[in-house]
Design an enzyme around this catalytic site. Structure first.
Site, PDB file in Angstrom:
ATOM      1  N   ASP A 299      -2.414 -10.478   8.416  1.00 36.57           N
ATOM      2  CA  ASP A 299      -2.420 -11.289   9.637  1.00 36.57           C
ATOM      3  C   ASP A 299      -1.743 -12.621   9.384  1.00 36.57           C
ATOM      4  O   ASP A 299      -2.324 -13.513   8.771  1.00 36.57           O
ATOM      5  CB  ASP A 299      -3.862 -11.513  10.091  1.00 36.57           C
ATOM      6  CG  ASP A 299      -4.430 -10.245  10.677  1.00 36.57           C
ATOM      7  OD1 ASP A 299      -5.466  -9.777  10.186  1.00 36.57           O
ATOM      8  OD2 ASP A 299      -3.796  -9.714  11.591  1.00 36.57           O
TER       9      ASP A 299
ATOM     10  N   ASP B 257      -6.603  -3.541  16.933  1.00 39.90           N
ATOM     11  CA  ASP B 257      -6.887  -4.542  15.897  1.00 39.90           C
ATOM     12  C   ASP B 257      -7.879  -5.569  16.425  1.00 39.90           C
ATOM     13  O   ASP B 257      -7.606  -6.259  17.404  1.00 39.90           O
ATOM     14  CB  ASP B 257      -5.546  -5.208  15.569  1.00 39.90           C
ATOM     15  CG  ASP B 257      -5.640  -6.355  14.598  1.00 39.90           C
ATOM     16  OD1 ASP B 257      -4.611  -7.019  14.394  1.00 39.90           O
ATOM     17  OD2 ASP B 257      -6.742  -6.582  14.059  1.00 39.90           O
TER      18      ASP B 257
HETATM   19  C1  DX5 Z   1      -7.191 -11.333  14.495  1.00 39.05           C
HETATM   20  C2  DX5 Z   1      -6.560 -10.393  13.501  1.00 39.05           C
HETATM   21  C3  DX5 Z   1      -7.402  -9.179  13.150  1.00 39.05           C
HETATM   22  C4  DX5 Z   1      -8.614  -9.466  12.370  1.00 39.05           C
HETATM   23  C5  DX5 Z   1      -9.338  -8.176  12.084  1.00 39.05           C
HETATM   24  O1  DX5 Z   1      -6.228 -12.238  14.970  1.00 39.05           O
HETATM   25  O2  DX5 Z   1      -5.357  -9.887  14.067  1.00 39.05           O
HETATM   26  O3  DX5 Z   1      -6.610  -8.313  12.310  1.00 39.05           O
HETATM   27  O4  DX5 Z   1      -8.403 -10.088  11.229  1.00 39.05           O
HETATM   28  O5  DX5 Z   1     -10.367  -8.223  12.896  1.00 39.05           O
HETATM   29  P1  DX5 Z   1     -11.855  -7.884  12.408  1.00 39.05           P
HETATM   30  O6  DX5 Z   1     -12.195  -8.774  11.251  1.00 39.05           O
HETATM   31  O7  DX5 Z   1     -12.693  -8.147  13.624  1.00 39.05           O
HETATM   32  O8  DX5 Z   1     -11.824  -6.413  12.013  1.00 39.05           O
HETATM   33 ZN    ZN Z   2      -3.999  -8.355  12.926  1.00 41.10          ZN
END
Ligand code: DX5
Ligand code: ZN
Length: 239
Positions: free
Chosen positions: A34, A174
């Protein structure tokens, strides 16, 4: 390809290597990175050097999710870093077609990302040019947020259009994915699951991954079973 792409946004940097080793041992193929620039989202995360380092030490493919205001400037950086999948936000507005072409020309997979409040229709003109569409199930910027329930319907709508267009475009979701929503997400037509918090912070990654995988497969089995039953009662004896 394992449809679960772990996100390392919430990583403890002192623990990253052991986590990646564990993911590799449990047949993870792709790591989700990310990338946040503090401008497009109110957070700053990591740059191309992290992609390069992971690629130099592990066999993973890297899926770089660019939450940046100027993707046209940063896409080349992530191509050079060795990212295999590169997605950027349609909300970044300018040069969408050019950015897709830049990624495709370098033989990477090109993806477009939609925030939860961006109409799914906005990506329809690009379905023949891109390899995957990332539908955010949280507003981008932070891990550990609550899954937005309208995502199921958005996935189904998009899947329907992808089938209508006859493209091989994959759908990726995601944000906030866990064992309670992943089965329904698969049934809605989702292909790739980005999972951060639920997987990354679990006590036993092997066990959690097995639960997630069974959930995805289980749902497929359910769907197939129901189809078989339907077929049976409609006189189709090929069971
Ligand atoms: C948020 C990111 C996600 C996040 C994953 O902007 O794009 O990829 O890190 O989400 P969780 O931790 O909720 O699985
Ligand atoms: Zn992401």
């Amino acid at each position: 390809m394992n449809p679960v792409f772990p996100s390392i946004l919430s990583t403890d940097y002192f623990d990253l290597k052991s986590k990646l080793t564990e993911f590799q041992a449990n047949k993870i193929d792709v790591i989700h990175l990310d990338v946040m620039d503090g401008n497009f989202v109110d957070n700053i995360s990591f740059g191309p050097a992290v992609a390069k380092t992971i690629k130099s030490k592990f066999d993973f493919q890297i899926d770089s999710h660019l939450m940046v205001g100027n993707p046209e400037k940063m896409i080349p950086w992530f191509i050079t870093s060795g990212s295999d999948w590169i997605s950027f936000h349609i909300e970044s507005k300018h040069k969408i077609a050019e950015n897709i072409a830049t990624i495709k020309k370098s033989n990477r997979k090109a993806g477009l990302v939609l925030n939860p409040d961006t109409e799914v229709e906005s990506v329809f003109p690009y379905l023949r040019d891109i390899d995957y569409i990332l539908l955010m199930s949280v507003f981008p910027g932070f891990g550990g947020q609550k899954f937005i329930e309208t995502t199921y319907e958005r996935v189904s709508k998009l899947k329907h259009r992808v089938k209508q267009e006859g493209t091989n475009c994959l759908i990726q979701v995601d944000g906030g994915i866990n064992v309670d929503n992943i089965g329904k997400l698969k049934a809605a037509g989702n292909d790739i699951f980005v999972i951060g918090t639920f997987l990354y912070n679990s006590e036993d990654i092997k066990k959690t991954l097995a639960t997630i995988t069974n959930k995805i497969a289980g749902d497929l089995y359910e769907k197939k079973r129901v189809n078989c039953v339907d077929r049976y009662f409609n006189g189709d004896k090929r069971m």
